[in-house]
Design an enzyme around this catalytic site. Structure first.
Site, PDB file in Angstrom:
ATOM      1  N   SER A   1     -15.525  13.385  -4.785  1.00  0.00           N
ATOM      2  CA  SER A   1     -16.221  12.177  -5.196  1.00  0.00           C
ATOM      3  C   SER A   1     -15.825  10.839  -5.042  1.00  0.00           C
ATOM      4  CB  SER A   1     -15.924  12.770  -7.015  1.00  0.00           C
ATOM      5  OG  SER A   1     -16.972  12.225  -7.818  1.00  0.00           O
TER       6      SER A   1
ATOM      7  N   LYS B   1     -15.702   9.435  -1.136  1.00  0.00           N
ATOM      8  CA  LYS B   1     -16.415   7.994  -0.580  1.00  0.00           C
ATOM      9  C   LYS B   1     -15.086   7.494  -0.010  1.00  0.00           C
ATOM     10  CE  LYS B   1     -18.727   7.244  -5.258  1.00  0.00           C
ATOM     11  NZ  LYS B   1     -19.901   8.283  -5.188  1.00  0.00           N
TER      12      LYS B   1
ATOM     13  N   TRP C   1     -26.594  14.547  -9.208  1.00  0.00           N
ATOM     14  CA  TRP C   1     -26.299  13.061  -9.382  1.00  0.00           C
ATOM     15  C   TRP C   1     -25.724  12.582  -7.902  1.00  0.00           C
ATOM     16  CZ3 TRP C   1     -27.207   8.956 -12.325  1.00  0.00           C
ATOM     17  CH2 TRP C   1     -26.229   8.037 -12.406  1.00  0.00           C
TER      18      TRP C   1
ATOM     19  N   HIS D   1     -19.791  19.803 -10.022  1.00  0.00           N
ATOM     20  CA  HIS D   1     -19.300  18.678  -9.347  1.00  0.00           C
ATOM     21  C   HIS D   1     -17.594  19.176  -9.293  1.00  0.00           C
ATOM     22  CE1 HIS D   1     -18.909  14.596  -7.967  1.00  0.00           C
ATOM     23  NE2 HIS D   1     -18.032  14.321  -9.017  1.00  0.00           N
TER      24      HIS D   1
END
Ligand code: GCU
Length: 496
Positions: A335, A339, A426, A477
């Site tokens: 998540s 990044k 998302w 997720h």
């Protein structure tokens, strides 16, 4: 008469907007949220800042009486109205309709600063630097180049205890990594588990969200003393308590990883930089008050760049640590920390393999698709993650002269693995895959195969034919054993 009609229509429209804002404000202060006591999910649009990954209940920020709530709602509404009038626009609602995803106008990863296409791998080093500098300047922010002094204290070296059992074949070390500059210091606790029967093991390095004690039930793991989000279980007044032990252990299957022949190292991301917007005073930003991101310096480092920079400091330690293969460092993250892992891989070539798990917007997902989380949304919910230049593209993706496929390309020719989850809309699974696909030319330049697919594979069917791997795990997720199994298989396939 015409004037009158126009005025009535305008007033009616304004009324509707205000009503919408009022409802939003009520929800924000908890008037309409009281029946939402269910776990939040990372893929839910419109979640409040910071709540998604924390796997916890949505609760109002403050406990106050109903009258006060109404006044707060009105106040919030007034402020939001003023702010939206000031900015002249509201953030576009998220799109989940593939037919409405924007068509892509991506710049080739081989196009240089002058627009000319590079043709040979001798030019790659320069091209890579150009891409990293571009992304630093426009998105993540430029980290300081001044060195810090890094010193370590190994305060624990023993046998791991996992799932209540001592594991004689697994060595556990805890190391205080002290970063110092101009009389200020930051301490990062690094926990490392390594196989006793492999003298020089390749090592996955990943930051964790809740403190090292949350990764397993070993009572010897030092409880984090850094800032923790109150919405996480076992946290009181932003401090972790004993109750937080092992509460993210499903993300860190340590025994499986070490039994697979790998070492695994982790640190609490908050040790590097607490995840809230404080004007960049605390964490490693505080070591560089002369390099602060502000209105005059919109291209300097935000929190993602700080976490990535911190991972490089941990690599400084790991590459000299007995039992760890200095040529076998791999960086991974989930998540926001996915990044971070990608940016760490872009900026530090010592990471020979890079894993992005459900990294989404500002990670592997192409921003120009405008599917799921958008640039405007992320910059508004998390104003401290990226630099200020990135805000230029809020709801203006057509101005982006770059995109996340160039981020993936900066990792070439090193191996990269992108993992998505089927319910994680998302994070835009297809956008994550396409970044890998469009980065592939950088691999071809090196005679390597990238990622051929342009469409999502079936769930739980990894694509691992080249140096860019991909899978779509069935489910939410998260980062689970299934994901780790694929990362390990891919690492082995790539010679680790
Ligand atoms: C939010 C955010 C995502 C981020 C995620 C996480 O959902 O919008 O961009 O990846 O939090 O880090 O948990």
């Amino acid at each position: 008469m015409q004037w009158l009609v126009t005025i009535v229509v305008v007033l009616a429209a304004l009324g509707l907007v205000l009503l919408k804002l009022y409802r939003f404000a009520r929800a924000l202060v908890g008037i309409d949220n009281q029946d939402q006591d269910k776990p939040s999910c990372g893929s839910c649009p419109g979640q409040r800042a910071g709540s998604s990954d924390l796997g916890i209940t949505l609760k109002p920020l403050v406990q106050i009486g109903d009258k006060t709530k109404h006044s707060v709602a009105v106040l919030v509404m007034a402020n939001v109205s003023l702010a939206s009038i000031a900015w002249g626009q509201e953030i576009r609602p998220p799109n989940y309709d593939e037919s409405k995803a924007s068509s892509l106008r991506l710049v080739s990863v081989l196009a240089g600063a002058d627009g000319k296409r590079i043709e040979s791998k001798d030019q790659w080093e320069l091209q890579r630097k150009y891409l990293v500098d571009l992304l630093a300047k426009e998105e993540y922010g430029i980290a300081p180049s001044d060195p810090v002094s890094v010193s370590i204290e190994v305060f624990d070296d023993g046998v791991a205890v996992l799932a209540g059992e001592p594991k004689p074949k697994i060595r556990r070390r805890q190391i205080a990594v002290n970063l110092e500059r101009r009389g200020k210091s930051v301490r990062i606790d690094l926990a490392v588990w390594s196989p006793k029967d492999r003298p020089s093991a390749p090592c996955f390095l990943g930051l964790n969200f809740r403190g090292n004690q949350s990764t397993c039930d070993d009572p010897a793991i030092r409880l984090t003393t850094s800032w923790c989000d109150n919405r996480n279980p076992g946290v009181i007044q932003n401090k972790a308590t004993q109750a937080s032990r092992a509460n993210h252990s499903e993300r860190w299957p340590i025994a499986h990883i070490v039994e697979g022949g790998f070492a695994v190292a982790t640190a609490h991301y908050s040790d590097i930089d607490p995840d809230f917007d404080d004007g960049f005073e605390n964490g490693v930003h505080g070591l560089f008050p002369d390099h602060r991101l502000d209105a005059e310096h919109p291209d300097r480092w935000g929190s993602i760049a700080a976490w990535a920079w911190g991972m490089s400091r941990l690599a400084d330690v790991l590459e000299k640590l007995e039992g760890i293969d200095p040529k076998g460092l791999m960086v991974l993250g989930h998540s926001r920390l996915g990044k971070t892992a990608l940016w760490a891989g872009a900026t530090d070539e010592r990471f020979r393999l890079v894993v992005s798990n459900n990294s989404g917007c500002g990670g592997a997902a192409l921003s120009q698709r405008i599917y799921g989380e958008s640039v405007a949304r992320i910059n508004t919910s998390f104003p401290h993650w990226f630099n200020r230049n990135f805000r230029k593209y809020n709801d203006k993706e057509d101005l982006l002269g770059f995109d996340q496929h160039q981020l993936i390309a900066t990792i070439a020719p090193r191996a990269v693995y992108i993992a998505s989850a089927s319910n994680d809309k998302w994070a835009d699974p297809l956008g994550e895959l396409l970044s890998g696909h469009y980065a592939s030319d950088a691999y071809a330049l090196h005679g390597k195969r990238g990622l051929d697919a342009k469409e999502l594979p079936a769930v739980n069917t990894p694509l691992v034919h080249g140096s860019i791997g991909y899978h779509l795990r069935e489910g939410d997720h998260d980062m689970l054993l299934y994901d780790w199994q694929q990362f390990m298989a891919f690492a082995k396939q790539n010679g680790f």
